[in-house]
Write an enzyme that holds these catalytic residues in place. Structure first.
Site, PDB file in Angstrom:
ATOM      1  N   TRP A  84       0.844  -1.194   0.000  1.00  0.00           N
ATOM      2  CA  TRP A  84       0.000   0.000   0.000  1.00  0.00           C
ATOM      3  C   TRP A  84       0.878   1.242   0.000  1.00  0.00           C
ATOM      4  CZ3 TRP A  84      -4.693  -0.824  -1.388  1.00  0.00           C
ATOM      5  CH2 TRP A  84      -5.637   0.210  -1.330  1.00  0.00           C
ATOM      6  N   ASP A 126       0.009  10.971  -0.855  1.00  0.00           N
ATOM      7  CA  ASP A 126      -1.071  11.950  -0.858  1.00  0.00           C
ATOM      8  C   ASP A 126      -2.389  11.273  -0.512  1.00  0.00           C
ATOM      9  OD1 ASP A 126      -1.614  10.509  -3.184  1.00  0.00           O
ATOM     10  OD2 ASP A 126      -2.073  12.289  -4.375  1.00  0.00           O
ATOM     11  N   GLU A 129      -3.535   8.386  -2.485  1.00  0.00           N
ATOM     12  CA  GLU A 129      -2.700   7.185  -2.325  1.00  0.00           C
ATOM     13  C   GLU A 129      -1.995   6.800  -3.623  1.00  0.00           C
ATOM     14  OE1 GLU A 129      -5.105   5.029   1.277  1.00  0.00           O
ATOM     15  OE2 GLU A 129      -5.811   4.596  -0.755  1.00  0.00           O
TER      16      GLU A 129
END
Length: 398
Positions: A84, A126, A129
């Site tokens: 992620w 940000d 993502e």
């Protein structure tokens, strides 16, 4: 786990069944504002208590690789360990702002101490993502949280106030670099998605979430007005649904405003990559923006319409069929901006089902909901717009 708030109940295409720190804090902040307006709901009080418990739990996790900057958690309270875009350091700042409203200083300190340590580091993600660097939305969240945290610390006699103020001052100087005539979303890009223009609606969200009238980058500041107008002009011709100028609400034909997405080059369509779509929460934010812009003039003794605001008013006029309207008083300006805000509320209503189900996005061609269903942030953004409208109507009537 009790207190975990899913971004959406959708578990596939897309899987949003996680508790994002940012989303949860924004929704809880809106719930607090709703309660502050005099609403009473015992279910919400229970939800707030559970959220506090969940927050304390995730703050204590030793397994979080990115510490308090972890973007999201499983609904059972464990850390998401898949690939992620981390760290996301706006989340702890937004959560601290919510916890300050509840008077939970120990919980606030955990988040603010983290923010004070990391605000200057490049490489964070940000809010979409996708990109790494120094981000306007993130820094605005951190600036407000540290500034308000310093005030609380001073009242409590906590010496940490000096550190928080020093960090807030550093952020304030850094934020000056985002003003390029319009506010750019990222500087010192260091990875992730590249090739974006300098127009991004996260700037609008930052102005709404983290500023008050008279501050740099507040809703009435010329550079924010110019930024809003710039992306309206870009988004208007992009989506087929913007060719529809009217909708029916309870049997009444009303005009609608422009549906707006994240940024012009967006390719995320809610389930994968193709062409980006308009977003419900951002279009609701445009409604809130115009209401808040009108409220910024509520205490003005003189009507001052600068060139930036005049340009925005002229651009909006054809949607209201009021191209020749003369704004000769504060009340008429506020009423005009109320009507403009209502354009965007009508746009949201057009693409929201009769059962009030909200999605993350609307298909750019058909207007039907797309992506995550029941996105909590979509509901919170629309509620925030409704609150701002209620306050503006009261100001006009008084």
């Amino acid at each position: 786990m009790a207190g975990a708030m899913c971004a959406s109940p959708s578990r596939s295409r897309p899987d949003y069944y996680y508790a994002w720190t940012r989303d949860s804090a924004l929704v809880m902040s809106e719930i607090l504002s709703w309660l502050d307006n005099g609403h009473v709901d015992g279910r919400l009080d229970i939800a707030l208590d559970s959220y506090v418990g969940f927050t304390r739990h995730v703050q204590s996790l030793d397994s979080a690789v990115y510490g308090l900057g972890e973007a999201k958690f499983h609904m059972n309270g464990t850390v998401f360990t898949g690939s992620w875009c981390n760290a996301q350091t706006d989340g702890p700042a937004i959560r601290a702002l919510a916890m300050m409203r509840l008077g939970l200083w120990k919980t606030v300190r955990s988040d603010l101490d983290y923010v004070e340590r990391v605000w200057w580091r490049n490489g964070g993600c940000d809010i979409w993502e996708e990109s790494r660097g120094l981000h306007f939305y993130t820094l605005m969240a951190q600036h407000r949280a540290l500034r308000e945290g310093a005030q609380v610390a001073q009242r409590r006699g906590d010496p940490v106030a000096e550190r928080y103020l020093e960090a807030a001052t550093g952020i304030e100087k850094l934020l000056e670099r985002f003003n390029h005539g319009v506010v750019v979303p990222t500087i010192e890009w260091s990875g992730g998605l590249d090739g974006k223009s300098d127009l991004d609606t996260q700037v609008l969200l930052a102005a709404l979430h983290f500023t008050e009238v008279g501050e740099a980058y507040s809703v009435e500041s010329p550079v924010i007005i110019s930024t809003v107008l710039a992306f309206l002009r870009r988004f208007e011709p992009m989506y087929d649904i913007n060719r529809v100028a009217f909708t029916d609400i309870y049997g009444v034909r009303v005009p609608v405003g422009v549906a707006v997405g994240r940024y012009p080059e967006d390719v995320y369509n809610g389930v994968g990559s193709s062409r980006g779509n308009p977003w419900s929460l951002i279009t609701s934010a445009l409604a809130e923006y115009h209401y808040r812009l009108a409220l910024a003039y509520a205490d003005s003794e003189e009507l001052v319409v600068g060139p930036e605001l005049a340009a925005l008013l002229r651009w909006s006029a054809p949607y209201l069929n009021n191209g020749d309207e003369v704004l000769d008083s504060l009340v008429s300006l506020q009423s005009y901006l109320l009507a403009v805000g209502d354009l965007y509320m009508a746009r949201v209503a057009r693409h929201t089902g009769r059962d009030h189900t909200m999605y993350e996005q609307w298909n750019r061609r058909t207007g039907f909901g797309q992506g995550a269903i029941h996105l909590t942030w979509s509901y919170a953004a629309h509620t925030a717009a409704a609150r701002a409208r209620e306050k503006l109507v009261e100001a006009i009537n008084n």
